[in-house]
Write an enzyme that holds these catalytic residues in place. Structure first.
Site, PDB file in Angstrom:
ATOM      1  N   LYS A 133       1.056  -1.237  -0.042  1.00 40.94           N
ATOM      2  CA  LYS A 133      -0.027   0.136  -0.044  1.00 40.94           C
ATOM      3  C   LYS A 133       1.015   1.123   0.053  1.00 40.94           C
ATOM      4  O   LYS A 133       2.022   1.156   0.325  1.00 40.94           O
ATOM      5  CB  LYS A 133      -0.752  -0.016   1.247  1.00 40.94           C
ATOM      6  CG  LYS A 133      -1.952   0.934   1.212  1.00 40.94           C
ATOM      7  CD  LYS A 133      -3.283   0.164   0.443  1.00 40.94           C
ATOM      8  CE  LYS A 133      -4.439   0.940   0.190  1.00 40.94           C
ATOM      9  NZ  LYS A 133      -5.734   0.155  -0.189  1.00 40.94           N
ATOM     10  N   GLY A 172      -5.719   2.638  -7.236  1.00 46.05           N
ATOM     11  CA  GLY A 172      -6.372   3.728  -6.541  1.00 46.05           C
ATOM     12  C   GLY A 172      -6.865   3.302  -5.227  1.00 46.05           C
ATOM     13  O   GLY A 172      -6.938   2.182  -4.825  1.00 46.05           O
ATOM     14  N   ASP A 173      -6.969   4.294  -4.430  1.00 44.30           N
ATOM     15  CA  ASP A 173      -7.633   4.192  -3.110  1.00 44.30           C
ATOM     16  C   ASP A 173      -8.153   5.584  -2.885  1.00 44.30           C
ATOM     17  O   ASP A 173      -8.348   6.439  -3.795  1.00 44.30           O
ATOM     18  CB  ASP A 173      -6.577   3.977  -2.001  1.00 44.30           C
ATOM     19  CG  ASP A 173      -7.356   3.318  -0.760  1.00 44.30           C
ATOM     20  OD1 ASP A 173      -7.779   2.063  -0.827  1.00 44.30           O
ATOM     21  OD2 ASP A 173      -7.314   4.056   0.357  1.00 44.30           O
ATOM     22  N   ASN A 248     -15.961   6.290  -4.871  1.00 40.40           N
ATOM     23  CA  ASN A 248     -15.610   5.275  -5.846  1.00 40.40           C
ATOM     24  C   ASN A 248     -16.571   4.129  -5.430  1.00 40.40           C
ATOM     25  O   ASN A 248     -17.315   3.411  -5.983  1.00 40.40           O
ATOM     26  CB  ASN A 248     -14.404   4.668  -6.234  1.00 40.40           C
ATOM     27  CG  ASN A 248     -14.230   3.704  -7.039  1.00 40.40           C
ATOM     28  OD1 ASN A 248     -14.005   2.654  -6.708  1.00 40.40           O
ATOM     29  ND2 ASN A 248     -14.655   3.761  -8.570  1.00 40.40           N
TER      30      ASN A 248
HETATM   31  P1  NDP Z   1     -12.957   7.981  -2.669  1.00 41.52           P
HETATM   32  O1  NDP Z   1     -11.888   8.965  -2.375  1.00 41.52           O
HETATM   33  O2  NDP Z   1     -13.414   7.753  -3.849  1.00 41.52           O
HETATM   34  O3  NDP Z   1     -14.214   8.162  -1.790  1.00 41.52           O
HETATM   35  C1  NDP Z   1     -13.927   8.245  -0.361  1.00 41.52           C
HETATM   36  C2  NDP Z   1     -15.232   8.753   0.407  1.00 41.52           C
HETATM   37  O4  NDP Z   1     -15.153   8.508   1.733  1.00 41.52           O
HETATM   38  C3  NDP Z   1     -15.751   9.877   0.146  1.00 41.52           C
HETATM   39  O5  NDP Z   1     -17.130  10.055   0.059  1.00 41.52           O
HETATM   40  C4  NDP Z   1     -14.948  10.772   1.431  1.00 41.52           C
HETATM   41  O6  NDP Z   1     -15.778  12.037   1.742  1.00 41.52           O
HETATM   42  C5  NDP Z   1     -15.347   9.775   2.492  1.00 41.52           C
HETATM   43  N1  NDP Z   1     -14.269   9.705   3.431  1.00 41.52           N
HETATM   44  C6  NDP Z   1     -13.003   9.641   3.210  1.00 41.52           C
HETATM   45  N2  NDP Z   1     -12.133  10.001   4.434  1.00 41.52           N
HETATM   46  C7  NDP Z   1     -13.222  10.413   5.218  1.00 41.52           C
HETATM   47  C8  NDP Z   1     -12.963  10.751   6.677  1.00 41.52           C
HETATM   48  N3  NDP Z   1     -11.758  10.610   7.337  1.00 41.52           N
HETATM   49  N4  NDP Z   1     -14.252  10.860   7.247  1.00 41.52           N
HETATM   50  C9  NDP Z   1     -15.531  11.049   6.676  1.00 41.52           C
HETATM   51  N5  NDP Z   1     -15.420  10.482   5.450  1.00 41.52           N
HETATM   52  C10 NDP Z   1     -14.454  10.366   4.645  1.00 41.52           C
HETATM   53  O7  NDP Z   1     -12.309   6.451  -1.958  1.00 41.52           O
HETATM   54  P2  NDP Z   1     -12.685   5.005  -2.000  1.00 41.52           P
HETATM   55  O8  NDP Z   1     -14.119   5.005  -2.723  1.00 41.52           O
HETATM   56  O9  NDP Z   1     -11.975   4.491  -3.223  1.00 41.52           O
HETATM   57  O10 NDP Z   1     -12.397   4.329  -1.005  1.00 41.52           O
HETATM   58  C11 NDP Z   1     -13.337   4.155   0.203  1.00 41.52           C
HETATM   59  C12 NDP Z   1     -13.051   3.339   0.972  1.00 41.52           C
HETATM   60  O11 NDP Z   1     -12.773   1.894   0.527  1.00 41.52           O
HETATM   61  C13 NDP Z   1     -11.361   3.208   1.583  1.00 41.52           C
HETATM   62  O12 NDP Z   1     -11.432   2.712   3.059  1.00 41.52           O
HETATM   63  C14 NDP Z   1     -10.522   2.534   0.763  1.00 41.52           C
HETATM   64  O13 NDP Z   1      -9.517   2.087   1.463  1.00 41.52           O
HETATM   65  C15 NDP Z   1     -11.686   1.323   0.543  1.00 41.52           C
HETATM   66  N6  NDP Z   1     -11.193   0.386  -0.648  1.00 41.52           N
HETATM   67  C16 NDP Z   1     -11.084   1.014  -1.819  1.00 41.52           C
HETATM   68  C17 NDP Z   1     -11.053   0.439  -3.081  1.00 41.52           C
HETATM   69  C18 NDP Z   1     -10.839   0.843  -4.412  1.00 41.52           C
HETATM   70  O14 NDP Z   1     -10.597   0.129  -5.460  1.00 41.52           O
HETATM   71  N7  NDP Z   1     -10.991   2.234  -4.602  1.00 41.52           N
HETATM   72  C19 NDP Z   1     -10.881  -1.154  -2.789  1.00 41.52           C
HETATM   73  C20 NDP Z   1     -11.068  -1.583  -1.819  1.00 41.52           C
HETATM   74  C21 NDP Z   1     -11.383  -0.807  -0.681  1.00 41.52           C
HETATM   75  P3  NDP Z   1     -15.130  13.361   1.449  1.00 41.52           P
HETATM   76  O15 NDP Z   1     -15.043  13.574  -0.160  1.00 41.52           O
HETATM   77  O16 NDP Z   1     -15.784  14.491   2.047  1.00 41.52           O
HETATM   78  O17 NDP Z   1     -13.642  13.447   2.028  1.00 41.52           O
HETATM   79  O1  2IT Z   2      -8.011  -1.559  -0.690  1.00 40.60           O
HETATM   80  C1  2IT Z   2      -7.760  -1.927  -1.732  1.00 40.60           C
HETATM   81  O2  2IT Z   2      -8.050  -3.423  -1.989  1.00 40.60           O
HETATM   82  C2  2IT Z   2      -7.522  -1.156  -2.980  1.00 40.60           C
HETATM   83  N1  2IT Z   2      -7.558  -0.022  -2.804  1.00 40.60           N
HETATM   84  C3  2IT Z   2      -7.554  -1.593  -4.353  1.00 40.60           C
HETATM   85  C4  2IT Z   2      -6.064  -2.081  -4.402  1.00 40.60           C
HETATM   86  C5  2IT Z   2      -5.619  -2.453  -6.165  1.00 40.60           C
HETATM   87  O3  2IT Z   2      -4.622  -2.797  -6.168  1.00 40.60           O
HETATM   88  O4  2IT Z   2      -6.763  -2.633  -6.849  1.00 40.60           O
END
Ligand code: NDP
Ligand code: 2IT
Length: 453
Positions: A133, A172-173, A248
């Site tokens: 990560k 991404g994350d 996302n």
């Molecule tokens: P995005 O940046 O697309 O969206 C994040 C969302 O969560 C936004 O709505 C944001 O609100 C909110 N958020 C983020 N930080 C905080 C915080 N500290 N307090 C309150 N709200 C918060 O990220 P993703 O959708 O990609 O990721 C969301 C979660 O999913 C994370 O835990 C990530 O690790 C996990 N994840 C992502 C994957 C991926 O493929 N993208 C895969 C597996 C897990 P705001 O815009 O107001 O900050």
């Molecule tokens: O937390 C996760 O699994 C991710 N943010 C996606 C990692 C990836 O390599 O697609």
């Protein structure tokens, strides 16, 4: 000593205490280690050679940790300095694989907790990917595209030397989506003079990206929740669903849950939440969040009169049958879990990484709520990243239907392996145990086969 460690068996206490001592102040990292080690007592009792060979102590120590300066110039000409990280945690099963997070809260301990989770998640997919990560304390909010580009170019100017399609493959994350992956890939290509598509995943569809990768984490979480429901002869059809976040993962969880007959009545961002009893309009949400990069209040404004916006409140106050935390770590605490339970929640599936605190997890499990932990439920994102690597390696690109079907199959397999592992250890229905035990066993066996690594 942390108060968390009560569930860790005496054989593993020493390993956990070492983690606390050697990584002071990294609370999220401690929490993620505690959660995994808390499950492994019965596993090491059955397989004592894991203890003799010190596999757990080895796994708690990342193979490599990279920290670097990221200097860049903002639009007003001022020099900005951020910190970049990549924790290359475990390459026992394949190249390091895991996302990059750009958020002001990112510290080394954040990246270590995410990398540690990623090892077991990636192992659960059954695909050839190790765990890693990375990220930065850079805050993309309010920055112009040109500023984000300059930041990404500076970040990659250091990171590129550690990457490679057979070495380390970021994605991404939080705060890193298609725009950022584009800038990062462009800079990697310039520096290396190689079109090495498999070095990053989440690319655009016309330059090496995979169909369904954007949707994969959210869709996969819903596929997993559907398997959980089916396992107890229920379905998502007709269920009231609450999803936290509106990024996302949340957007595509909302889309798929609605397609499967659920009504998603609420979602959120860090400013508050909206309640739309008619069901969240995902096209409107996408327009606000993906296109305009706006705030959640704009959803309530656009649906004038029919939707309420609650500033800063907890989205978990909204009653539902199915809860999907899809925002960030520790966003659902014990008090929120108690409220959800009182309001009749039946299934919780984590789209985010470690969104529920340990108190919340305990509360759900004690109340008999089906609880699917992130490392199983949200593995569809990284699994589809691995499918993207597969397509890049064979210079092919698959249809949306083929990729989505493979994602569905992977999520069913993960569910099956989590459930059967839990049953095998006489812990039926304990998805936390099943996910930790099944993921750990795959990595540990590979490490043992490779000697002292
Ligand atoms: P995005 O940046 O697309 O969206 C994040 C969302 O969560 C936004 O709505 C944001 O609100 C909110 N958020 C983020 N930080 C905080 C915080 N500290 N307090 C309150 N709200 C918060 O990220 P993703 O959708 O990609 O990721 C969301 C979660 O999913 C994370 O835990 C990530 O690790 C996990 N994840 C992502 C994957 C991926 O493929 N993208 C895969 C597996 C897990 P705001 O815009 O107001 O900050
Ligand atoms: O937390 C996760 O699994 C991710 N943010 C996606 C990692 C990836 O390599 O697609």
């Amino acid at each position: 000593m942390s108060s968390h460690s009560a569930r860790i068996s005496s054989t593993l206490k020493g390993a956990y205490e070492d983690v606390l001592r050697r990584n002071p102040g990294e609370h999220e990292f401690h929490q993620s280690v505690d959660e995994v080690l808390g499950s492994l007592g019965p596993v090491v009792e059955r397989h004592p050679h894991y203890v003799d060979e010190r596999v757990i102590e080895r796994l708690c120590e990342p193979e490599r940790q990279i920290i670097f300066r990221v200097p860049w110039t903002d639009d007003s000409g001022k020099v900005q300095i951020n910190r970049g990280f990549r924790v290359e945690y475990s390459s026992a099963l394949g190249p390091y694989k895991g996302g990059l997070r750009f958020h002001p809260s990112v510290l080394l301990g954040t990246v270590k907790f995410l990398g540690f989770e990623q090892i077991f998640k990636n192992a659960l997919t059954g695909l050839p990917i190790g765990g890693g990560k990375g990220g930065s304390d850079f805050d993309p909010k309010g920055r112009s595209d040109a500023e984000v580009m300059r930041f990404c170019q500076s970040f990659m100017t250091e990171l590129y030397r550690h990457l490679g399609e057979y070495t380390d493959v970021p994605a991404g994350d939080i705060g890193v989506g298609g725009r950022e992956i584009g800038y990062l890939f462009g800079q990697y290509k310039r520096i290396t003079n190689r079109y090495e598509a498999g070095v990053l995943t989440g690319k655009g569809l016309t330059w090496g990206g995979s169909q369904a990768r954007t949707e994969a984490t959210g869709y996969g979480t819903v596929y997993f929740a559907n398997e959980m429901a089916k396992h107890v002869d229920r379905s998502l059809d007709g269920q009231r669903v609450v999803v936290s976040g509106s990024g996302n993962v949340a957007i595509y969880a909302i889309e798929k849950a609605s397609e499967m007959g659920g009504t998603v009545v609420a979602c959120s961002d860090s400013s508050g939440y909206v309640v739309d009893e008619a069901g969240i309009d995902v096209q409107l949400l996408r327009d606000i969040k993906e296109v305009r990069r706006g705030r959640i209040i704009e959803y309530a404004e656009a649906r004038a009169g029919n939707v309420s916006f609650v500033e800063r409140g907890s989205v978990w106050d909204v009653p539902c049958d199915v809860a999907m935390p899809c925002a960030t770590q520790n966003e659902l605490d014990e008090a929120a879990a108690t409220t959800l339970i009182r309001n009749g929640v039946q299934i919780v599936a984590e789209g985010a990484n470690m969104p529920s605190t340990q108190g919340a997890v305990r509360a759900f499990q004690q109340a008999g709520v089906l609880f699917g932990p992130g490392k199983a439920a949200n593995a569809g994102g990284v699994a589809t990243s691995s499918l993207e690597m597969q397509q890049n390696a064979s210079r092919d690109s698959w249809s949306f239907e083929r990729t989505d079907e493979r994602l569905g199959e992977i999520m069913r397999n993960i569910h099956e392996s989590v459930v059967t592992t839990a049953e095998d250890y006489d812990r039926p229905g304990d998805y936390v145990f099943g996910a930790n035990a099944a993921g750990f066993t795959r990595v540990a066996d590979a490490m043992l086969a490779m000697g002292v690594i």
